[in-house]
Scaffold this active site. Structure first.
Site, short mmCIF file in Angstrom:
data_model
loop_
_atom_site.label_atom_id
_atom_site.label_comp_id
_atom_site.label_asym_id
_atom_site.label_seq_id
_atom_site.Cartn_x
_atom_site.Cartn_y
_atom_site.Cartn_z
N ARG A 53 -5.86 97.78 99.57
CA ARG A 53 -5.49 97.35 98.22
C ARG A 53 -5.68 95.84 98.14
O ARG A 53 -5.41 95.11 99.10
CB ARG A 53 -4.02 97.69 97.91
CG ARG A 53 -3.75 99.16 97.63
CD ARG A 53 -4.40 99.64 96.32
NE ARG A 53 -4.08 101.02 96.00
CZ ARG A 53 -4.86 102.06 96.30
NH1 ARG A 53 -6.01 101.89 96.92
NH2 ARG A 53 -4.51 103.28 95.93
N GLU A 103 -7.68 94.64 89.67
CA GLU A 103 -8.94 95.29 89.30
C GLU A 103 -8.77 96.14 88.04
O GLU A 103 -7.68 96.66 87.81
CB GLU A 103 -9.47 96.13 90.48
CG GLU A 103 -8.52 97.20 90.97
CD GLU A 103 -9.01 97.87 92.26
OE1 GLU A 103 -9.36 97.17 93.23
OE2 GLU A 103 -9.02 99.12 92.29
N HIS A 113 -14.27 99.30 94.18
CA HIS A 113 -13.28 100.33 94.59
C HIS A 113 -13.91 101.72 94.63
O HIS A 113 -13.57 102.59 93.82
CB HIS A 113 -12.07 100.31 93.65
CG HIS A 113 -10.86 100.96 94.28
ND1 HIS A 113 -9.57 100.63 93.95
CD2 HIS A 113 -10.73 101.94 95.22
CE1 HIS A 113 -8.72 101.36 94.65
NE2 HIS A 113 -9.41 102.16 95.43
C1 DGY Z 1 -6.81 106.03 96.92
O1 DGY Z 1 -6.90 107.27 96.86
O2 DGY Z 1 -5.72 105.47 97.06
C2 DGY Z 1 -8.07 105.25 96.85
O3 DGY Z 1 -7.85 103.90 96.77
C3 DGY Z 1 -8.95 105.71 95.70
O4 DGY Z 1 -9.48 106.91 95.99
#
Ligand code: DGY
Length: 322
Positions: A241, A270, A288
């Site tokens: 993240r 984002e 992402h």
């Molecule tokens: C998640 O699943 O947390 C990812 O960041 C996106 O698929």
């Protein structure tokens, strides 16, 4: 009102076979136009719903959870991460929450590998030069990157994705080190070296890769002091993240060369990102897309539906996190 099938609201457009199954299983309100729903619209749609299938673009903070109509008893998030949902508030309200572990592990580890290679081998500069028609002749000293074999990969977190990335990095000839809240059993370590402190891990990481959840404790984990503790010329990889890193500090380190390069798939705030990133030639950036394969996104959707189906059948959903 007596309903034959539970009613669910699906907040984003999902792969076709997932939506088809959602329609078979439930009275489903789909978002085939994939408009991002603001919380007022989600709240309004949730008015007659029994459950929600949301994504990480839907923020369910304490206030939003409190405001959910009383009929909503379960939220299935189409993500493994759940920092967009206040689990404490969910528990307090008796709301069940599920996520999608396991199914995105390999895809995300692939992206971590792509980021590490893209950063180490100067992919941004190479792509830009080529696409702008500035590729002159092949030269013995042009666009030299750095070799990964023999280097140390430091993983912040040796969970599922960290371990899957370690498998790939070993194939590149890297030595694996990690730090986490606790030492993992030898069967999961597979020879990775445990560091009881983050400082110790930072000191030896030629490449540092983040695989920790976003929590108040991990926010800005990689700040100026952490970056200064890395070996000079280290590489930073982030598929976790964006708020795990202090952007200003990372940008300063990339600008000075203290960090050789960074491979980043996730950003604070984002889809906005700190504007300095895009002009840094040593930042290899992706929007992402760790889990963005057809197979993985379908599996994530089905995992959400499995959890909803179990819940409405009176069973414990396999991926319950609240
Ligand atoms: C998640 O699943 O947390 C990812 O960041 C996106 O698929």
């Amino acid at each position: 009102m007596l309903r034959s099938r539970p009613r669910i609201v699906v907040s984003r457009h999902l792969p076709d076979d997932v939506e088809a199954r959602a329609l078979r299983l439930f009275d489903s309100h789909l978002n085939t136009g994939d408009q991002r729903l603001d919380s007022a619209t989600l709240h309004q749609l949730a008015g007659t719903a029994d459950g929600l299938l949301v994504c990480l673009t839907d923020r369910l903070d304490a206030e939003a959870i409190k405001a959910l109509p009383p009929g909503v008893r379960i939220v299935a998030t189409f993500s493994v991460g759940y920092d967009h949902i206040d689990l404490g508030a969910a528990r307090a309200r008796g709301l069940v929450v599920t996520n999608t572990p396991d199914v995105l592990t390999e895809a995300t580890a692939d992206i971590a590998l792509l980021l590490m290679l893209g950063a180490a081998r100067r992919a941004t500069e190479a792509q830009t030069m080529l696409r702008e028609g500035r590729w002159g002749a092949w030269t013995p000293t042009g666009l030299l990157g750095t070799h990964l074999g023999g280097k140390r990969l430091g993983l912040v977190g040796l969970g599922r994705i960290g371990r899957a990335f370690a498998h790939r990095a070993r194939a590149c000839g890297m030595e694996i080190h990690y730090h986490g809240p606790r030492r993992q059993p030898a069967t999961l370590e597979e020879g990775a070296v445990f560091h009881p402190s983050l400082e110790s891990l930072l000191g030896i990481s030629d490449v540092l890769s983040l695989h920790a959840p976003s929590t108040p404790e991990t926010r800005n984990l990689i700040d100026a002091a952490a970056l200064a503790a890395l070996p000079a010329g280290a590489i930073l990889v982030n598929t976790a993240r964006g708020d795990l890193v202090d952007d200003e500090a990372v940008i300063a380190a990339l600008t000075s060369g203290r960090l050789r390069a960074a491979g980043l798939d996730v950003f604070r705030g984002e889809p906005q990102l700190h504007p300095a990133y895009v002009s840094l030639p040593n930042a290899f950036l992706l929007p992402h897309m760790g889990s963005a394969t057809e197979e993985t996104r379908a599996a994530m959707g089905h995992r959400c539906l499995d959890n909803l189906e179990a819940f409405f059948a009176g069973r414990e959903p396999a991926d319950r996190i609240a």
